[in-house]
Design a protein around this motif. Structure first.
Motif, PDB file in Angstrom:
ATOM      1  N   GLN A 140       4.914  -3.356  -6.561  1.00  0.00           N
ATOM      2  CA  GLN A 140       5.601  -2.118  -6.942  1.00  0.00           C
ATOM      3  C   GLN A 140       4.878  -1.422  -8.087  1.00  0.00           C
ATOM      4  O   GLN A 140       4.785  -0.200  -8.123  1.00  0.00           O
ATOM      5  CB  GLN A 140       7.058  -2.418  -7.322  1.00  0.00           C
ATOM      6  N   LYS A 141       4.311  -2.183  -9.012  1.00  0.00           N
ATOM      7  CA  LYS A 141       3.597  -1.593 -10.152  1.00  0.00           C
ATOM      8  C   LYS A 141       2.372  -0.810  -9.686  1.00  0.00           C
ATOM      9  O   LYS A 141       2.042   0.223 -10.260  1.00  0.00           O
ATOM     10  CB  LYS A 141       3.199  -2.675 -11.142  1.00  0.00           C
ATOM     11  N   VAL A 142       1.701  -1.298  -8.660  1.00  0.00           N
ATOM     12  CA  VAL A 142       0.538  -0.578  -8.129  1.00  0.00           C
ATOM     13  C   VAL A 142       0.999   0.706  -7.448  1.00  0.00           C
ATOM     14  O   VAL A 142       0.406   1.770  -7.649  1.00  0.00           O
ATOM     15  CB  VAL A 142      -0.288  -1.466  -7.166  1.00  0.00           C
ATOM     16  N   TYR A 143       2.071   0.626  -6.672  1.00  0.00           N
ATOM     17  CA  TYR A 143       2.615   1.843  -6.045  1.00  0.00           C
ATOM     18  C   TYR A 143       2.974   2.888  -7.110  1.00  0.00           C
ATOM     19  O   TYR A 143       2.721   4.082  -6.924  1.00  0.00           O
ATOM     20  CB  TYR A 143       3.854   1.529  -5.209  1.00  0.00           C
ATOM     21  N   GLU A 144       3.551   2.451  -8.200  1.00  0.00           N
ATOM     22  CA  GLU A 144       3.964   3.382  -9.257  1.00  0.00           C
ATOM     23  C   GLU A 144       2.770   4.044  -9.938  1.00  0.00           C
ATOM     24  O   GLU A 144       2.861   5.178 -10.387  1.00  0.00           O
ATOM     25  CB  GLU A 144       4.822   2.644 -10.294  1.00  0.00           C
ATOM     26  N   LYS A 145       1.653   3.358 -10.018  1.00  0.00           N
ATOM     27  CA  LYS A 145       0.450   3.885 -10.677  1.00  0.00           C
ATOM     28  C   LYS A 145      -0.335   4.838  -9.760  1.00  0.00           C
ATOM     29  O   LYS A 145      -1.063   5.707 -10.239  1.00  0.00           O
ATOM     30  CB  LYS A 145      -0.440   2.706 -11.089  1.00  0.00           C
ATOM     31  N   ALA A 146      -0.156   4.688  -8.457  1.00  0.00           N
ATOM     32  CA  ALA A 146      -0.940   5.467  -7.489  1.00  0.00           C
ATOM     33  C   ALA A 146      -0.555   6.942  -7.497  1.00  0.00           C
ATOM     34  O   ALA A 146       0.603   7.289  -7.712  1.00  0.00           O
ATOM     35  CB  ALA A 146      -0.753   4.893  -6.089  1.00  0.00           C
ATOM     36  N   HIS A 147      -1.543   7.777  -7.241  1.00  0.00           N
ATOM     37  CA  HIS A 147      -1.319   9.208  -7.119  1.00  0.00           C
ATOM     38  C   HIS A 147      -1.094   9.636  -5.677  1.00  0.00           C
ATOM     39  O   HIS A 147      -0.510  10.681  -5.409  1.00  0.00           O
ATOM     40  CB  HIS A 147      -2.527   9.983  -7.669  1.00  0.00           C
ATOM     41  N   ASP A 148      -1.578   8.829  -4.750  1.00  0.00           N
ATOM     42  CA  ASP A 148      -1.560   9.220  -3.342  1.00  0.00           C
ATOM     43  C   ASP A 148      -1.655   7.974  -2.477  1.00  0.00           C
ATOM     44  O   ASP A 148      -2.124   6.916  -2.939  1.00  0.00           O
ATOM     45  CB  ASP A 148      -2.758  10.136  -3.074  1.00  0.00           C
ATOM     46  N   LYS A 149      -1.228   8.105  -1.226  1.00  0.00           N
ATOM     47  CA  LYS A 149      -1.371   7.041  -0.233  1.00  0.00           C
ATOM     48  C   LYS A 149      -1.909   7.674   1.044  1.00  0.00           C
ATOM     49  O   LYS A 149      -1.446   8.737   1.456  1.00  0.00           O
ATOM     50  CB  LYS A 149      -0.031   6.372   0.082  1.00  0.00           C
ATOM     51  N   ILE A 150      -2.878   7.002   1.660  1.00  0.00           N
ATOM     52  CA  ILE A 150      -3.463   7.465   2.913  1.00  0.00           C
ATOM     53  C   ILE A 150      -3.393   6.324   3.917  1.00  0.00           C
ATOM     54  O   ILE A 150      -3.673   5.173   3.586  1.00  0.00           O
ATOM     55  CB  ILE A 150      -4.937   7.888   2.718  1.00  0.00           C
ATOM     56  N   SER A 151      -3.036   6.656   5.139  1.00  0.00           N
ATOM     57  CA  SER A 151      -3.064   5.699   6.243  1.00  0.00           C
ATOM     58  C   SER A 151      -4.222   6.072   7.154  1.00  0.00           C
ATOM     59  O   SER A 151      -4.394   7.248   7.502  1.00  0.00           O
ATOM     60  CB  SER A 151      -1.748   5.751   7.021  1.00  0.00           C
ATOM     61  N   LEU A 152      -5.009   5.089   7.536  1.00  0.00           N
ATOM     62  CA  LEU A 152      -6.128   5.349   8.439  1.00  0.00           C
ATOM     63  C   LEU A 152      -5.710   5.308   9.904  1.00  0.00           C
ATOM     64  O   LEU A 152      -6.445   5.774  10.758  1.00  0.00           O
ATOM     65  CB  LEU A 152      -7.261   4.353   8.182  1.00  0.00           C
ATOM     66  N   SER A 153      -4.541   4.752  10.186  1.00  0.00           N
ATOM     67  CA  SER A 153      -4.047   4.677  11.556  1.00  0.00           C
ATOM     68  C   SER A 153      -2.639   4.109  11.546  1.00  0.00           C
ATOM     69  O   SER A 153      -2.246   3.418  10.611  1.00  0.00           O
ATOM     70  CB  SER A 153      -4.959   3.759  12.391  1.00  0.00           C
ATOM     71  N   LYS A 154      -1.904   4.386  12.601  1.00  0.00           N
ATOM     72  CA  LYS A 154      -0.608   3.737  12.774  1.00  0.00           C
ATOM     73  C   LYS A 154      -0.786   2.303  13.275  1.00  0.00           C
ATOM     74  O   LYS A 154       0.116   1.492  13.191  1.00  0.00           O
ATOM     75  CB  LYS A 154       0.248   4.528  13.761  1.00  0.00           C
ATOM     76  N   MET A 155      -1.981   2.012  13.783  1.00  0.00           N
ATOM     77  CA  MET A 155      -2.291   0.655  14.243  1.00  0.00           C
ATOM     78  C   MET A 155      -2.597  -0.239  13.047  1.00  0.00           C
ATOM     79  O   MET A 155      -2.933   0.241  11.973  1.00  0.00           O
ATOM     80  CB  MET A 155      -3.491   0.668  15.177  1.00  0.00           C
ATOM     81  N   THR A 156      -2.497  -1.544  13.254  1.00  0.00           N
ATOM     82  CA  THR A 156      -2.829  -2.509  12.219  1.00  0.00           C
ATOM     83  C   THR A 156      -4.238  -3.041  12.471  1.00  0.00           C
ATOM     84  O   THR A 156      -4.579  -3.397  13.596  1.00  0.00           O
ATOM     85  CB  THR A 156      -1.831  -3.679  12.241  1.00  0.00           C
ATOM     86  N   PHE A 157      -5.043  -3.056  11.396  1.00  0.00           N
ATOM     87  CA  PHE A 157      -6.393  -3.601  11.461  1.00  0.00           C
ATOM     88  C   PHE A 157      -6.539  -4.678  10.395  1.00  0.00           C
ATOM     89  O   PHE A 157      -5.816  -4.670   9.399  1.00  0.00           O
ATOM     90  CB  PHE A 157      -7.438  -2.507  11.180  1.00  0.00           C
ATOM     91  N   SER A 158      -7.503  -5.564  10.572  1.00  0.00           N
ATOM     92  CA  SER A 158      -7.788  -6.548   9.536  1.00  0.00           C
ATOM     93  C   SER A 158      -8.289  -5.823   8.289  1.00  0.00           C
ATOM     94  O   SER A 158      -8.835  -4.717   8.379  1.00  0.00           O
ATOM     95  CB  SER A 158      -8.843  -7.550  10.018  1.00  0.00           C
ATOM     96  N   HIS A 159      -8.119  -6.456   7.132  1.00  0.00           N
ATOM     97  CA  HIS A 159      -8.583  -5.843   5.893  1.00  0.00           C
ATOM     98  C   HIS A 159     -10.100  -5.676   5.892  1.00  0.00           C
ATOM     99  O   HIS A 159     -10.626  -4.741   5.313  1.00  0.00           O
ATOM    100  CB  HIS A 159      -8.105  -6.654   4.692  1.00  0.00           C
ATOM    101  N   GLN A 160     -10.800  -6.576   6.556  1.00  0.00           N
ATOM    102  CA  GLN A 160     -12.251  -6.450   6.636  1.00  0.00           C
ATOM    103  C   GLN A 160     -12.637  -5.241   7.491  1.00  0.00           C
ATOM    104  O   GLN A 160     -13.563  -4.500   7.160  1.00  0.00           O
ATOM    105  CB  GLN A 160     -12.861  -7.730   7.213  1.00  0.00           C
TER     106      GLN A 160
END
Length: 157
Positions: free
Chosen positions: A112-132
């Motif tokens: 939650q602390k990271v979410y609070e510090k963020a200015h923006d959020k971007i999604s690259l897809s509605k699909m789930t991909f590995s972090h790599q």
């Protein structure tokens, strides 16, 4: 304006490492760019998902500096076409601040602390991909955005 991709945990698959390195090299012709890896949390197996997010979140927050524009790569973020992402980058790079920091969290997301510090959020897809894989997809899309802004032929309409 410097752009940083901050990631939790190292990439282990050689083919992802090679591909991300290729786009990182290409990106440096357009802007100062680096990929910074926060090491995996020690003894993560002994932590529940909330504890792990908190520990990773602390490490993410320790890396950030005053004046950073922080964008989380998050499944609940805004989605862009490549052209609109390029326009978004152009606007961000023209804005104030010394760095744009894109952050890819661990397997359980962000504290939650990271979410609070963020200015923006971007999604690259509605699909789930590995972090790599997300690291590769993001670096390719950032490279594509830079070529769009320069009017180069990498992106076709």
């Amino acid at each position: 304006m410097k752009v940083t991709l901050l990631v939790v945990g190292k990439t282990t698959e050689r083919y992802f490492i090679d591909a991300v390195d290729e786009y990182t090299t290409r990106l440096k012709h357009y802007l100062p760019f680096d990929l910074t890896v926060i090491p995996d949390v020690k003894n993560a197996k002994n932590l529940n998902s909330d504890q792990l997010k908190e520990k990773e979140g602390t490490e993410i927050l320790n890396y950030l500096e005053p004046g950073d524009y922080i964008i989380l790569l998050d499944e609940h973020g805004k989605e862009f076409t490549s052209l609109k992402f390029a326009a978004h980058m152009e606007k961000r790079m023209a804005g104030s601040g010394k760095r744009i920091v894109f952050v890819i969290g661990g397997a359980y997301g962000f504290s939650q602390k990271v979410y609070e510090k963020a200015h923006d959020k971007i999604s690259l897809s509605k699909m789930t991909f590995s972090h790599q894989m997300i690291r590769l997809i993001f670096t390719e899309q950032l490279y594509r955005a830079m070529t769009i802004l320069k009017g180069q032929a990498y992106h076709h309409e």
